[in-house]
Every structure is written in C-alpha cells, then in structure tokens.
Design a protein around this motif. Structure first.
Motif, PDB file in Angstrom:
ATOM      1  N   THR A  71      -2.019  -2.873   9.323  1.00 16.55           N
ATOM      2  CA  THR A  71      -0.709  -3.477   9.573  1.00 16.55           C
ATOM      3  C   THR A  71       0.118  -2.568  10.473  1.00 16.55           C
ATOM      4  OG1 THR A  71       0.379  -2.393   7.712  1.00 16.55           O
ATOM      5  CG2 THR A  71      -0.758  -4.456   7.241  1.00 16.55           C
ATOM      6  N   VAL A  72       1.145  -3.142  11.067  1.00 16.21           N
ATOM      7  CA  VAL A  72       2.037  -2.345  11.902  1.00 16.21           C
ATOM      8  C   VAL A  72       2.765  -1.299  11.053  1.00 16.21           C
ATOM      9  CG1 VAL A  72       4.094  -2.456  13.367  1.00 16.21           C
ATOM     10  CG2 VAL A  72       2.253  -4.110  13.673  1.00 16.21           C
ATOM     11  N   ALA A  73       3.071  -1.627   9.797  1.00 16.10           N
ATOM     12  CA  ALA A  73       3.728  -0.649   8.913  1.00 16.10           C
ATOM     13  C   ALA A  73       2.832   0.576   8.710  1.00 16.10           C
ATOM     14  CB  ALA A  73       4.055  -1.289   7.563  1.00 16.10           C
ATOM     15  N   ALA A  74       1.559   0.337   8.386  1.00 14.73           N
ATOM     16  CA  ALA A  74       0.645   1.454   8.133  1.00 14.73           C
ATOM     17  C   ALA A  74       0.391   2.239   9.427  1.00 14.73           C
ATOM     18  CB  ALA A  74      -0.673   0.935   7.566  1.00 14.73           C
ATOM     19  N   THR A  87       0.842  -1.194   0.000  1.00 14.18           N
ATOM     20  CA  THR A  87       0.000   0.000   0.000  1.00 14.18           C
ATOM     21  C   THR A  87       0.880   1.247   0.000  1.00 14.18           C
ATOM     22  OG1 THR A  87      -0.087   0.214   2.392  1.00 14.18           O
ATOM     23  CG2 THR A  87      -1.709  -1.243   1.384  1.00 14.18           C
ATOM     24  N   VAL A  88       0.269   2.369  -0.356  1.00 15.19           N
ATOM     25  CA  VAL A  88       1.007   3.629  -0.324  1.00 15.19           C
ATOM     26  C   VAL A  88       1.383   3.983   1.116  1.00 15.19           C
ATOM     27  CG1 VAL A  88       0.827   6.104  -0.786  1.00 15.19           C
ATOM     28  CG2 VAL A  88       0.048   4.457  -2.494  1.00 15.19           C
ATOM     29  N   ALA A  89       0.536   3.631   2.087  1.00 13.23           N
ATOM     30  CA  ALA A  89       0.861   3.900   3.491  1.00 13.23           C
ATOM     31  C   ALA A  89       2.137   3.158   3.893  1.00 13.23           C
ATOM     32  CB  ALA A  89      -0.295   3.478   4.398  1.00 13.23           C
ATOM     33  N   ALA A  90       2.202   1.858   3.570  1.00 15.60           N
ATOM     34  CA  ALA A  90       3.363   1.065   3.953  1.00 15.60           C
ATOM     35  C   ALA A  90       4.606   1.531   3.191  1.00 15.60           C
ATOM     36  CB  ALA A  90       3.107  -0.417   3.687  1.00 15.60           C
ATOM     37  N   LEU A 131       2.362  -7.912   9.654  1.00 10.32           N
ATOM     38  CA  LEU A 131       2.001  -7.998  11.066  1.00 10.32           C
ATOM     39  C   LEU A 131       0.700  -7.216  11.240  1.00 10.32           C
ATOM     40  CD1 LEU A 131       3.676  -9.460  13.164  1.00 10.32           C
ATOM     41  CD2 LEU A 131       4.756  -7.330  13.774  1.00 10.32           C
ATOM     42  N   TYR A 132      -0.375  -7.939  11.521  1.00  9.87           N
ATOM     43  CA  TYR A 132      -1.677  -7.277  11.641  1.00  9.87           C
ATOM     44  C   TYR A 132      -1.971  -6.920  13.087  1.00  9.87           C
ATOM     45  CZ  TYR A 132      -2.569  -8.005   6.812  1.00  9.87           C
ATOM     46  OH  TYR A 132      -2.477  -7.925   5.449  1.00  9.87           O
ATOM     47  N   ARG A 133      -2.520  -5.756  13.288  1.00  9.94           N
ATOM     48  CA  ARG A 133      -2.870  -5.314  14.630  1.00  9.94           C
ATOM     49  C   ARG A 133      -4.163  -6.003  15.088  1.00  9.94           C
ATOM     50  NH1 ARG A 133      -0.942  -0.659  16.752  1.00  9.94           N
ATOM     51  NH2 ARG A 133      -2.965   0.306  17.146  1.00  9.94           N
ATOM     52  N   LEU A 134      -4.239  -6.223  16.369  1.00 13.91           N
ATOM     53  CA  LEU A 134      -5.427  -6.820  16.987  1.00 13.91           C
ATOM     54  C   LEU A 134      -5.807  -8.160  16.331  1.00 13.91           C
ATOM     55  CD1 LEU A 134      -7.087  -5.764  19.328  1.00 13.91           C
ATOM     56  CD2 LEU A 134      -8.811  -5.031  17.714  1.00 13.91           C
ATOM     57  N   PRO A 135      -4.875  -9.103  16.308  1.00 13.57           N
ATOM     58  CA  PRO A 135      -5.203 -10.408  15.723  1.00 13.57           C
ATOM     59  C   PRO A 135      -6.251 -11.139  16.565  1.00 13.57           C
ATOM     60  CG  PRO A 135      -3.071 -10.515  16.821  1.00 13.57           C
ATOM     61  CD  PRO A 135      -3.508  -9.075  16.868  1.00 13.57           C
ATOM     62  N   LEU A 185      11.825  -4.497   7.033  1.00  8.71           N
ATOM     63  CA  LEU A 185      10.781  -3.456   7.049  1.00  8.71           C
ATOM     64  C   LEU A 185       9.498  -3.978   6.417  1.00  8.71           C
ATOM     65  CD1 LEU A 185      12.939  -0.383   5.949  1.00  8.71           C
ATOM     66  CD2 LEU A 185      12.167  -0.957   8.261  1.00  8.71           C
ATOM     67  N   SER A 186       9.663  -4.831   5.414  1.00 11.17           N
ATOM     68  CA  SER A 186       8.498  -5.377   4.728  1.00 11.17           C
ATOM     69  C   SER A 186       7.749  -6.380   5.604  1.00 11.17           C
ATOM     70  CB  SER A 186       8.942  -6.028   3.418  1.00 11.17           C
ATOM     71  OG  SER A 186       7.835  -6.398   2.664  1.00 11.17           O
TER      72      SER A 186
END
Lengths: 212, 212, 212, 212, 212, 212
Positions: free
Chosen positions: E29-32, B29-32, E16-20, E10-11
């Motif tokens: 995701t943690v990245a976003a 995504t653009v965010a990532a 890694l999804y929040r609140l699994p 970083l990728s």
C-alpha cells in the motif's frame, strides 16, 4: 456472558494467523491448524492401536482440539521470547494458566468448571496421548513449512522450521506412529516430483501430434 | 547479513496485523500504523510549536517511526499478558531490549550501533517528544476503534478500546496538542452524520422529480 | 501416493469456503467449520453425560471431525440441487460414497481401509452421537448466520438460514443438550446489546468530564 | 508478442480495482464490472427492441465489453483530475488513444488492426448503442454504491456516487430502457426491506413456540 | 470538516495499492511504502552525516513522509501517461498542486496553511534531502521488484522495474549513501542463496541419520 | 422481486470462485471468467469471419456471456461427480434447467420469459457459435492453468487441467480459429522466457558498469 461467549470465541481462532510477520504464499489460522492436528493425531493413534498400544481416544481428541485455544488470551508470542529465560517461561506459563482459569470461571456455569479446566491444561504431557499430540503438532508445522518450500518461498526460515519440526518429531521415535511417519509417509513427500515449466512445450507437442 | 537484512525486515511489518484474533471490517498493519502515528505526531508537534514550545523534530520523527519495530522480535503479545504482573512486564522489557541489541549487533556494521541502539530504545519517555508519541499512538488507536464503531462492528471491544485510548490521551491534557485534539478535532469526529439507508428513497425521489 | 496425499488433502479444506456465491462480511472455511463443530459437539456431549447419558466419545469426535471431508470430492453442491428429487439425492449419495471408497483404496495401505471407510461414512445416524453431530452442525451454521445478522448483512438469506438451522435443532429437542442450548445459551445470544453509534458522543463526554 | 499478450492482458483487468483509496465492504474489479455492464446492456437492449427500436447487437456488445479496457494503459485516474480543465481532458484522450493504437500495432497482426482499433474507440457516442452503454455503465456504478449504502458504509461518498449515477442515467430518459429502469426496477430496489437485528428475538420465539 | 478529515484520510492510503493491474505475490500500500521510504531515508541520511554532510533531518523526514500523499487526489496514473508529453506533465503537475491547495484550504484552519502547503510540495528537489528522497523512493521500489523476482514472478515487468530503479539510483552516485548502498548493501542482496527444493531430501536424510 | 433481483444476482458471480478447494496463486471469479471467455470468443469469431464464415454475433455474445450463470443455482459441482454416471448427468441437467426456469418465471415479467429462457439454455451446441464458445471456455481454462504453472504451482493438477483443456480445444480443430490459436498464439505462449533469478547479478553488474 456464559457458554454463548465461549461458542462465539471459537470463531476468533479463525482470525488468529500462524507465523505473523512473515510473507507466506499460504496462510493458516489457528482454527484450521487445530483441525488438522486433530486429524493427524487420529491417524497416529490408529497406528499405535494397530501395534497393540492402548489409546485413550477421548483424551487424545481433547488434547488435540484444545491445544492452542489459550492463544486467544495470550496472542502469538514468538518462541524465542517465550523461552528466552527459564524464569520468563515459568512466569508466562503461570499467566496463561491464570487467564484460562479466569475465563472458565467467568463464562462457564460451575458444573462445567472441572471439565474445562482439565481441557485447557497443557496437553503435551508424558502420556501416550500427550506424546502423540506433540508429534501431530509438529507434523502439521512440518507440512506448513514444506508447502512454502514447494511453492519456492525464498525465505530460509521455512527450511529452519522444517528442520526444527523434524528434529522434534524424531525425539519421539520410540513411537510406532513416528516410525511409520518416517518410513512410510516422508518418502512419498520427498519423492514428489515438480514437473518443470520447461516440460510444458514437450507436453504440448505430444498432445498436438496425437491429434494429427 | 547486514543492512540488507534490515531493509528487508521493514517489509515484514507489512505482514504484522494489529489486534489479531478479532473480527474487524478493516485491518491495519504495523507498517501502516507506524506511518499514521508519525503523521499524527507531525501535526501535534506543529501545534506545540505554534504555542511556543521547542520541538526536537529529529527526535520526534525517530521515536514515532521506530516505536513498534520491536514487535518483529516479540510478536504481538496481548496487553493483559504483558502487564499481568510487574515482574513479567520487567522481564519482557529486558528480553525485548536484548533482542533488539542482538539484532543490531548481528546486522549493522559497528559504526551504526550507537545510532540504532538509540533508535530502538523505548520512545515514550517524559520528554515533550516522548509524550507526543504516547498521544499520537493512542490517537491512531482511537481512530481504528472509531472506524469499526462507525461501520457497526458489534463487538463491544471497540468501545472499550476507544474508551481506553481516550483516557490515556487525556492523561496528557497539559499538552497544547491534546487540548487542540479534544476541542477542535474530536467535535468534528462526533458530529459526523451517518445518512441512514432510509433516506435513499427521499434522495431518489428528489433527483427524479428534478429531472421531470 | 499414500497417506502423504491424505495429509496434504487436509489443507485443501482450508481452501473450501462455505456458502460460495454470496457476499459475507466473514468467510468460513470447511476446515474451520469442522473444528468448531467438533468443539460444539464436545460441549453438547458433556451436557448429555452430566444428565446420565452414556456418550461414546471416540465415535462422537470421529463423526464430528470427518463430517464434511467428502466435500473435497464433490465440491459444494447447493442444497436445493442435492435434494431436488429423491432420485437425485440417492444418486448423489451413491456417487459420494463411491468416491470416498475409491480415494481410500487408492491412498491408504490395506490395513487402514476398514478404519477409514468407517470414518468417511455419513455420521448423522440415529445414535446419540449421530444426533449430537446433527445439532452441532446446525449450531455452527446458526452462529454463522447470526454473525452476519449482527454485522448487518442486508441479505435476507441469513435470516432464512438462521430460521432453518433453528428449526432443525428443535427437531432434536428430546436431547438434554438441545434443551440446554435453547434455555441457557440462546437467551444470552439474544440479549447481546449492540451499543449504537449515537452513544459515542455520550461516552466521550463522560470520559472527558471525568478528567476535568 | 502477439495475440498471446492480448489474451494474457485480459487477466490484468482482474487486478484493477475500482475506486481505489476508499474503504469498501465489497470490492469490484474492472473485469467483473465489464461483465456486469455487458449483461445490463443486454437487458436494456432487449427493452429497446420490445419497444420497436432497432438494436445493433454486435455493436452494443462490443461497446460494452471493451469500454474500460484502456484503463490497462492509463491506470485509474480520478475523475476530478481527468476533467480538471478542458485542455487536460483533451490531452488525456489523445494519450489514451495513442496508447491503444500503439498496443494494437505492437501486438496484433496487421489483418486485425482495423477491427481492434474500432473496438478500442470510445464507445459512448450518440448512437442508440452508445447511449445504452452510457446508461448501463452508470447502472452498475449505482448498484455498487447502493451495495455499500445497504451494508451501512459510513462514507458519504457512496451517497454522492449514487446521486451522480442517477443524475446521469436520467439525462437519457428519452430511452425506453431508462423509463423501464426508473419505473419498474428502481421501485423494487427502494422497497427492499432490511430486517433489523431486533427482530431476531421475535423470530426466535416464534420458531421455538411452534415446536412446543 | 477540518483536521479530522485529514486524520481520516491517512487511512485511505492503506487502501491505495501500488502497481495496480498486475499480478503480484505481495502487494504494497502507499501507506506502507511511505513508511519504508522514510525509514530508508533515515538510514541514508545517517550515512551522509557520518561522511560529514549536514543533514536537515526535519526536512528529510517531512519530504519522505509526504511524498505520495497527493495520490489520494489524483489516483495512480501510470507513469507512461503522466510523462507522455511535456505539455501533459506540466498540466498534470498544475492540477495536482491545485488539488492539494484546495484540500488544505478546505480542511485546515488558516494558521496551518503555510506549514501544510510546504509539506505537500514536491519533495524531490535538488537539496541533499530532496536527493536522498529520490534515492530512498527508488530503493523501496527496487526491493519491491526484487521481492517478486525472488518469489519467481514470471512477469518480465519486475526485471524492467528493477533495472529502471537501479538506473535512477545510480544517477545520484555522487552521494555517499548511494555509494554505500551499491558497495555494501547490494552485494548482500545478490549473494542471497535460495536453497533449492531438491536439497530437501539431503537435509532430511542428514537430520534422520543424526538421530539414529 | 423482479429484474432488480436479477441485476443484484450478477454481483453474486463475483463471489463464486473457480476451482474451490485447491491452492492457487491467482484466483478467478465466475464473473471475470465470463468476461474473458466473451472477449476470447470475440477474437475467435473475428478469425472465422476473416476466413469467410458467417458469424451470428448476437448469438455468440449471448452464449458466451451467459454460459456459467446457472452456477448460481447449482453451486460448483466437481466434474467427476457431474459425469459419474449417464443417469446422474441427465438428472442433473434437468434440475439445472428447472431451476433456471423457476428463477426466470419468478423474477422476470412475462414479456421477457422467452428471451431469457433462451439465454439460459446450454450454449455449447453444434452451431458455429456453440463450438466457438466450447473453445473459448477451454482457452480461458488453459490460460488459468498456464498461469499457475508459470508461477510454479507445485500441484500436478494444473498440468492435468492444461492437458485436458488442450485436448478439448483440439477436438474442434476443423475451426479456422482453433488452427489460428494452435499455430499463431500457442507458440508465443510456449516461447515465453522466464528470466531466472540468477541473471539478476549479471543484470546488476551491467547496469552499474554502464554508469561508471
């Protein structure tokens, strides 16, 4: 490398999502949209024919099937950008056309050039078939927005899209098929009841008591 | 409706996928992407600083964080379209800028206008920070293409992207950080071994015999 | 509740995935498949016409567009089940037909019954258009299998599907369009090179040395 | 609020993905993993029984079904963290147990407390059933890693997981079912041929020539 | 193997999804999340500066960008576990710190150790920047919960998260930026109207009558 | 090729989605469904046992675990098709059984044939365990429909499924476990409150005022 490249490119339309950058409960690809628009155009054409109009079916199907193929070359440019100025819109149309021409000349043997140049042309012209395409495209868009509203998407954008789509459809209200849509299809759409969650208890009790 | 709208719009960048219309094993995504570019820029800036350069960190972080925000207004326009003619490129830039300005004036209270107009400006200028951003943006793109190649994406597009990204990075090879990337990071990338499936049998036998 | 229900049902085809129960790198919906089959049929029809055949385009497009709609009523029944015994196949066909009829009678006003009963009939008959549909359906299936093989799906099933699809296509080799496919399209498909990961190092070195 | 909460929580296991934070071609939920482990345990138990062992089936099924339910309370803690120090491991176990107890006491009526406290206990004890569970859990993990390796996941992590899983299985090689797995199941796994993409041309030519 | 490993990692934050383990309409995701927290911190810092505070921008950006990177080592441990006992929390912090240190020493050349040890430290300290990070982290969490509530997620968990996030934000109400958030941003959030589905009929009628 | 093929096939159930062709907010695989049905059957069996019934646990677990495995051979055939005529239903059962037998004979060594033929038989017979399975299967289906209704899925289909599932459960109301479900579990399900979005403002004000 030839028609093989063209056949493979059809699958790329399965990876092009409509309305990117917005949360939707249900996503739609350009491939699926093209399918649905063609099926809707088929219905609208049937209504026109029943009302004595002469439909060029080959032309109608070609217009509907191909109407968004060029997005493969251009990407999904937001409408406000595309129409920001007359100049930009013009330039943009030119670029789109050049790219389609370049693709056809690169991938298709010469004997197919005319047929495909014709198929890749802007289909929304003033013929009956062009107007049916304009309407069918907006009916599918209206259904997309309606689907989000029904699922309670809180983004007001979908009301705006619904409104814009309906307004465009109504610009073609001289068509029998538009009259049919407004008077025989939309009422059913608006009459759809959404059984509220609170009726679950009643339903349950009715079922249980029936078994006692 | 104010800064709330701006905060909400950040989440739209989570719905904007890079490189639409192409099969990828891994989507971004653009965010990532914005996050990763900022982290890469952080590293590159650190290298510059170690080599005696004066890094304006505030500027570097602002440029990196905001560099793709305008895609929310314009959508993802394919590069060949954007750069088809000098005239079109110019017009697009103007439209993009107008839209950003309009958004800021509509959503931010006046005291924030200057700060955000500045943040939404094209960041890839000739300053050290602008050049680091140009490189960081391409390093992340190169990693995206590399990820697909490593996973055996058969589309030659990813080799083309890899090549184009590397070529752009090398245009900035006067930067210490680019030299560092080429001489200390890329060799590790290229040395990565991919244990072939056929070694599975050997591995298994070694493990089993160890337990006997 | 009328045509509205029919229009809404088109979107259900976006939720029907082909080849359920198998790992695929790339999934395909029945909606997208119907679109691609129609576009492939369009090309095949064009080849027939160039070779002097008379194509009934309206019929060809109708057959292609509607050929899998009945899956909405029946679900996706695995082929070995459907064809397990002659008796079962017959019974299934009857049930499928009854369900389509029931749907049309329930949802469409009477004036549309004939048109839609006709559209929902099995399209793969012995007419030129029916045979083109049979071929187009298998070409898209072959491309689906080819796509998995190219992406290195380890399931031998995709080789089997590829083989079965090609065998069926070749049963129609009296068609000009099948000859065209075998002699002018498949060679390009098979010539596709897959640049191995190991060339990445060479490519990188060539690019770097060019910049020195 | 009672057993209803427990029933609803089962669906949460469908939202818990194994091995988060890593690119996988195929993701697995804790719900699906629990299902597969139970089916594998069933097979292993059958082998033990055939070899004259007395299997407590009720206990085996309970252990397998419930072995990862506690992840709902704790989340997915990476193994190196959990086992970083003996002290930490101990503390984690205590917390996990307390949370399970608290959940049972809050949601289940008292008459179910004993049954569920028992079911939520660590199942991998030294009984035959506990050891079968340990093996079944690792066989499913080994299959997960094997699936990624077969699909050419370039991350060496999957080789490490494969190795670790096999090593653990082999610690139980006194079990008949482990011997069966090593000598009758793994050879088939390792013998699986992956038909290379390059054979596509040959296959195609063979099919075409057969039709000539 | 060096900084390359760091860049690749970083990728992993995109996986890694929040609140699994919970049904959400929209996953993050943690990245976003890291991206959005940094952008929110940017706004909050701007407010502080406008109110005469001296913001260390470099520090603020570093804290925000890196604040969740350690989840790569530890996984997503549920908060009630992490904070179950003072002892566990302490031990856990130690393990997290050791793992970060180990990673830095393994992957970064020595000259980068200090910079990265500093960047991986817990950022939520008592400095102005540390407090802004605490607030920005909770504002993004509050927006995540708000997004689910607006989309009518029936899980009461999201009300609890909303409440907890707001409570934490208010602990920092001595900050100008918190006051700004409460008095100028939240009112807009709460004023958001959700046009009910029932207004669709009115809207449609208004549009149609306008065209008559 | 042997038990390896059987173990691998378990993962195919993770790719088989229930209720294809319909928009759902939350999808469920056959693997996850099988897991949940087994856990629900476990609870129901516990209630029966508490009420003095003799539960054959091995049989109950086997029935529940395997009850949908045959969908791998047949695909997901819509119920109205399967039950369209008595003749079709009969023929279909025969085909399903033949396919299961063929699979077992092809993949399992002979010593396992009896055990697996038994496990693949239709489990919903008239024994206590068969009836518990019938109920558990419908309870999970009811929860699936309930989940969609709670999330406001506008498709009336889910009310119909809820109703059909409840009706079937009530056909077994002589079972203690069905009585327990109706009288102790469903009331909690129906009492679940859904805090409306409009309470958000009140909640927010209460929290803020508490901090002043």
């Amino acid at each position: 490398m030839g028609v093989h490249t063209y056949f493979k490119s059809l699958s790329d339309l399965e990876h092009l999502y409509r309305l990117p950058g917005k949360f939707k409960f249900q996503s739609h690809t350009v491939a699926a949209h093209s399918f649905k628009v063609t099926k809707i155009a088929q219905f609208l054409g049937t209504v026109e024919e029943m009302n004595g109009k002469n439909v060029n079916w080959r032309s109608l199907y070609e217009k509907a099937l191909n109407h968004d193929y060029a997005e493969l070359f251009t990407g999904d440019i937001k409408t406000p950008v595309k129409y920001a100025t007359v100049e930009l819109k013009e330039l943009f149309s030119q670029v789109e056309e050049q790219m389609a021409r370049k693709f056809i000349e690169a991938e298709f043997p010469e004997e197919f050039h005319d047929a495909y140049l014709n198929r890749f042309k802007e289909g929304k012209d003033n013929t009956l078939e062009g107007r049916i395409l304009s309407v069918a495209d907006k009916i599918d868009l209206l259904y997309e927005a309606y689907g989000e509203i029904l699922k309670r998407n809180p983004d007001p954008l979908f009301f705006e899209i619904y409104e814009e789509a309906l307004n465009t459809i109504l610009k073609f209200q001289e068509l029998h098929s538009v009259k049919y849509f407004i008077h025989h299809i939309m009422p059913d759409m608006l009459a759809e009841k959404f059984m509220p969650h609170s009726e679950l208890r009643d339903l349950t009790e009715r079922i249980i008591s029936r078994h006692e």
